[in-house]
Design a protein around this motif. Sequence first.
Motif, PDB file in Angstrom:
ATOM      1  N   ALA A 169      -1.875   9.357   6.239  1.00  0.00           N
ATOM      2  CA  ALA A 169      -0.861   9.728   7.268  1.00  0.00           C
ATOM      3  C   ALA A 169       0.269   8.754   7.043  1.00  0.00           C
ATOM      4  O   ALA A 169       0.251   7.687   7.081  1.00  0.00           O
ATOM      5  CB  ALA A 169      -1.338   9.363   8.646  1.00  0.00           C
ATOM      6  N   TRP A 170       1.471   9.460   6.624  1.00  0.00           N
ATOM      7  CA  TRP A 170       2.685   8.468   6.326  1.00  0.00           C
ATOM      8  C   TRP A 170       3.234   7.997   7.775  1.00  0.00           C
ATOM      9  O   TRP A 170       3.473   8.552   8.715  1.00  0.00           O
ATOM     10  CB  TRP A 170       3.926   9.589   6.031  1.00  0.00           C
ATOM     11  CG  TRP A 170       3.634  10.173   4.575  1.00  0.00           C
ATOM     12  CD1 TRP A 170       2.811  11.115   4.309  1.00  0.00           C
ATOM     13  CD2 TRP A 170       3.949   9.582   3.235  1.00  0.00           C
ATOM     14  NE1 TRP A 170       2.733  11.323   3.016  1.00  0.00           N
ATOM     15  CE2 TRP A 170       3.298  10.271   2.454  1.00  0.00           C
ATOM     16  CE3 TRP A 170       4.541   8.654   3.026  1.00  0.00           C
ATOM     17  CZ2 TRP A 170       3.779  10.115   0.907  1.00  0.00           C
ATOM     18  CZ3 TRP A 170       4.884   8.067   1.628  1.00  0.00           C
ATOM     19  CH2 TRP A 170       4.499   8.844   0.782  1.00  0.00           C
ATOM     20  N   ALA A 171       3.588   6.706   7.516  1.00  0.00           N
ATOM     21  CA  ALA A 171       4.108   6.046   8.580  1.00  0.00           C
ATOM     22  C   ALA A 171       5.498   6.698   8.983  1.00  0.00           C
ATOM     23  O   ALA A 171       6.065   7.304   8.136  1.00  0.00           O
ATOM     24  CB  ALA A 171       4.547   4.556   8.312  1.00  0.00           C
TER      25      ALA A 171
ATOM     26  N   SER B  16       5.303   3.385   4.440  1.00  0.00           N
ATOM     27  CA  SER B  16       3.686   2.965   3.956  1.00  0.00           C
ATOM     28  C   SER B  16       2.820   4.166   4.487  1.00  0.00           C
ATOM     29  O   SER B  16       3.482   5.351   5.048  1.00  0.00           O
ATOM     30  CB  SER B  16       3.145   1.767   4.699  1.00  0.00           C
ATOM     31  OG  SER B  16       3.527   1.781   6.244  1.00  0.00           O
ATOM     32  N   VAL B  17       1.554   4.320   4.006  1.00  0.00           N
ATOM     33  CA  VAL B  17       0.751   5.358   4.541  1.00  0.00           C
ATOM     34  C   VAL B  17      -0.664   4.749   4.809  1.00  0.00           C
ATOM     35  O   VAL B  17      -1.134   3.784   4.604  1.00  0.00           O
ATOM     36  CB  VAL B  17       0.302   6.359   3.443  1.00  0.00           C
ATOM     37  CG1 VAL B  17       1.463   7.083   2.913  1.00  0.00           C
ATOM     38  CG2 VAL B  17      -0.310   5.735   2.199  1.00  0.00           C
ATOM     39  N   LEU B  18      -1.266   5.394   6.035  1.00  0.00           N
ATOM     40  CA  LEU B  18      -2.415   5.049   6.568  1.00  0.00           C
ATOM     41  C   LEU B  18      -3.592   6.046   6.167  1.00  0.00           C
ATOM     42  O   LEU B  18      -3.425   7.101   5.933  1.00  0.00           O
ATOM     43  CB  LEU B  18      -2.384   5.090   8.092  1.00  0.00           C
ATOM     44  CG  LEU B  18      -3.531   4.795   9.012  1.00  0.00           C
ATOM     45  CD1 LEU B  18      -4.102   3.443   8.701  1.00  0.00           C
ATOM     46  CD2 LEU B  18      -3.247   5.280  10.306  1.00  0.00           C
ATOM     47  N   TYR B  19      -4.715   5.301   5.629  1.00  0.00           N
ATOM     48  CA  TYR B  19      -5.646   6.389   5.407  1.00  0.00           C
ATOM     49  C   TYR B  19      -7.209   5.540   5.387  1.00  0.00           C
ATOM     50  O   TYR B  19      -7.168   4.436   5.919  1.00  0.00           O
ATOM     51  CB  TYR B  19      -5.529   6.466   3.632  1.00  0.00           C
ATOM     52  CG  TYR B  19      -5.948   5.337   2.851  1.00  0.00           C
ATOM     53  CD1 TYR B  19      -7.097   4.968   2.133  1.00  0.00           C
ATOM     54  CD2 TYR B  19      -4.639   4.227   2.596  1.00  0.00           C
ATOM     55  CE1 TYR B  19      -7.299   4.020   1.267  1.00  0.00           C
ATOM     56  CE2 TYR B  19      -4.881   3.141   1.723  1.00  0.00           C
ATOM     57  CZ  TYR B  19      -6.110   3.049   1.083  1.00  0.00           C
ATOM     58  OH  TYR B  19      -6.188   2.039   0.451  1.00  0.00           O
ATOM     59  N   ARG B  20      -8.216   6.392   5.515  1.00  0.00           N
ATOM     60  CA  ARG B  20      -9.492   6.055   5.796  1.00  0.00           C
ATOM     61  C   ARG B  20     -10.369   5.921   4.114  1.00  0.00           C
ATOM     62  O   ARG B  20     -10.258   6.709   3.658  1.00  0.00           O
ATOM     63  CB  ARG B  20     -10.166   6.770   6.614  1.00  0.00           C
ATOM     64  CG  ARG B  20      -9.440   6.916   8.139  1.00  0.00           C
ATOM     65  CD  ARG B  20     -10.557   7.780   8.935  1.00  0.00           C
ATOM     66  NE  ARG B  20     -10.510   9.232   8.562  1.00  0.00           N
ATOM     67  CZ  ARG B  20     -11.506   9.816   8.357  1.00  0.00           C
ATOM     68  NH1 ARG B  20     -12.829   9.176   8.463  1.00  0.00           N
ATOM     69  NH2 ARG B  20     -11.627  10.826   7.769  1.00  0.00           N
TER      70      ARG B  20
ATOM     71  N   PHE C 253      -7.154   1.615   6.109  1.00  0.00           N
ATOM     72  CA  PHE C 253      -6.243   0.911   5.257  1.00  0.00           C
ATOM     73  C   PHE C 253      -4.825   1.392   5.497  1.00  0.00           C
ATOM     74  O   PHE C 253      -4.546   2.319   5.498  1.00  0.00           O
ATOM     75  CB  PHE C 253      -6.875   1.167   3.875  1.00  0.00           C
ATOM     76  CG  PHE C 253      -8.157   0.621   3.775  1.00  0.00           C
ATOM     77  CD1 PHE C 253      -8.325  -0.794   3.111  1.00  0.00           C
ATOM     78  CD2 PHE C 253      -9.117   1.150   3.837  1.00  0.00           C
ATOM     79  CE1 PHE C 253      -9.573  -1.302   2.816  1.00  0.00           C
ATOM     80  CE2 PHE C 253     -10.650   0.671   3.660  1.00  0.00           C
ATOM     81  CZ  PHE C 253     -10.771  -0.388   3.131  1.00  0.00           C
ATOM     82  N   ILE C 254      -3.723   0.436   5.113  1.00  0.00           N
ATOM     83  CA  ILE C 254      -2.375   0.655   5.060  1.00  0.00           C
ATOM     84  C   ILE C 254      -2.153   0.304   3.534  1.00  0.00           C
ATOM     85  O   ILE C 254      -2.467  -0.789   3.191  1.00  0.00           O
ATOM     86  CB  ILE C 254      -1.655  -0.021   6.211  1.00  0.00           C
ATOM     87  CG1 ILE C 254      -1.694   0.595   7.411  1.00  0.00           C
ATOM     88  CG2 ILE C 254      -0.130  -0.099   5.516  1.00  0.00           C
ATOM     89  CD1 ILE C 254      -0.911   0.215   8.677  1.00  0.00           C
TER      90      ILE C 254
ATOM     91  N   LYS D 100       2.806  -1.719  -3.238  1.00  0.00           N
ATOM     92  CA  LYS D 100       1.767  -1.174  -4.017  1.00  0.00           C
ATOM     93  C   LYS D 100       0.334  -1.714  -3.896  1.00  0.00           C
ATOM     94  O   LYS D 100      -0.516  -1.808  -4.733  1.00  0.00           O
ATOM     95  CB  LYS D 100       2.080  -1.089  -5.514  1.00  0.00           C
ATOM     96  CG  LYS D 100       3.449  -0.514  -5.786  1.00  0.00           C
ATOM     97  CD  LYS D 100       3.533  -0.199  -7.377  1.00  0.00           C
ATOM     98  CE  LYS D 100       4.814   0.393  -7.711  1.00  0.00           C
ATOM     99  NZ  LYS D 100       5.099   0.320  -9.260  1.00  0.00           N
ATOM    100  N   THR D 101       0.251  -2.399  -2.505  1.00  0.00           N
ATOM    101  CA  THR D 101      -0.970  -3.135  -2.343  1.00  0.00           C
ATOM    102  C   THR D 101      -1.636  -2.619  -0.801  1.00  0.00           C
ATOM    103  O   THR D 101      -0.938  -1.947  -0.207  1.00  0.00           O
ATOM    104  CB  THR D 101      -0.585  -4.420  -1.944  1.00  0.00           C
ATOM    105  OG1 THR D 101       0.226  -4.653  -0.736  1.00  0.00           O
ATOM    106  CG2 THR D 101      -0.405  -5.100  -3.109  1.00  0.00           C
ATOM    107  N   SER D 102      -2.960  -2.276  -0.860  1.00  0.00           N
ATOM    108  CA  SER D 102      -3.392  -1.859   0.447  1.00  0.00           C
ATOM    109  C   SER D 102      -4.141  -3.093   1.112  1.00  0.00           C
ATOM    110  O   SER D 102      -4.600  -4.079   0.808  1.00  0.00           O
ATOM    111  CB  SER D 102      -4.538  -0.827  -0.084  1.00  0.00           C
ATOM    112  OG  SER D 102      -3.988   0.316  -0.678  1.00  0.00           O
ATOM    113  N   THR D 103      -3.994  -2.951   2.493  1.00  0.00           N
ATOM    114  CA  THR D 103      -4.696  -3.849   3.669  1.00  0.00           C
ATOM    115  C   THR D 103      -5.639  -3.197   4.304  1.00  0.00           C
ATOM    116  O   THR D 103      -5.215  -2.081   5.016  1.00  0.00           O
ATOM    117  CB  THR D 103      -3.415  -4.415   4.210  1.00  0.00           C
ATOM    118  OG1 THR D 103      -2.779  -5.219   3.408  1.00  0.00           O
ATOM    119  CG2 THR D 103      -4.275  -5.686   5.088  1.00  0.00           C
TER     120      THR D 103
END
Length: 309
Positions: free
Chosen positions: A163-165, A170-174, A188-189, A195-198
């Motif tokens: 899911a694009w912000a 950024s993108v949101l994903y599961r 995660f975002i 280029k990092t995920s949180t």
Amino acid sequence: INQLFISDIRGSQPVALTSGSNSAVDFAPSPDGSRVVYIAQTGDLKNEIWLADVNSGENKKLADCSEAMCSQPVWSPDGSRVLYEHISLEAANATGLATLWWVDVNTGTAQSLFQEEQLPGANPRWSPDGKWLSYATSENIQLYNLENGKSRVITSALGASAAWAPDGKSVLYRDVIIQSNQFITQLFIYDLQTKTSTNISPDLGFENILAAWSPDGEWIAVVRRDLSIPRGDQIWLMRADGTESHAITDSLNSLHGTLSWSGDGKSILYDLYDLDAFPLASKLQMVDVASSKVTDLGIVGYNPKWLWP
């Protein structure tokens, strides 16, 4: 046979947008809300891509899905193209894997997104500026730049959509985390600049099932399941960094789905499944984000989407 209907949120009688012997199996409103693209399933299980004009009610076939099953239509931000999943049924190409195609809304010309037609891809999404596409494979999420052809890879075993912000940064994903031999879905975002995920939902007591950005990008709506409760889930809100998380529904023994934000960010449409009902059916409800007040729209249906705020 499933058909598409239009209704306001005040409980008026829904108006049919489609009719006939074909079933509307998937759909998406255009960015300006004037048209709806939908996948029509014919009697022989083949698909066609159709357009419905919201104001006039006119329906016209846009393209055929010859020897294929098509699904997941997604409009480009400028409303000129529709991207979709394409599963070939031809004997020579019947891998069973989805590939990505798109169709020009003005000409009806449909073609494979990539030169390599059998390149797998599912759950496609456009970035808000239309410059990037995201799609899932069995091993990762790909971010594809339409301007230069370059790709980014986000490792993800789940194969869910990104899911694009709203700002496109950024993108949101599961994705899943393994805890005591149990797979738990976390949020995660991925930041395009760093280029990092949180992981913004590290509480392993909850599983995150669906997620959607608010129109201003300040909040994320999440369907979450409390793993200490045997059945059901609730809709939660959290900030983009995972803070201030709180439930805004409290329906017992129910499942929530869809998560469709209104354009003004004040309400969320969703479908509700009562697990104690038989046969299992869904009804449409709306929750006010500020007050958590739930309104039952009195409509039996599923997959609601806003045409206008």
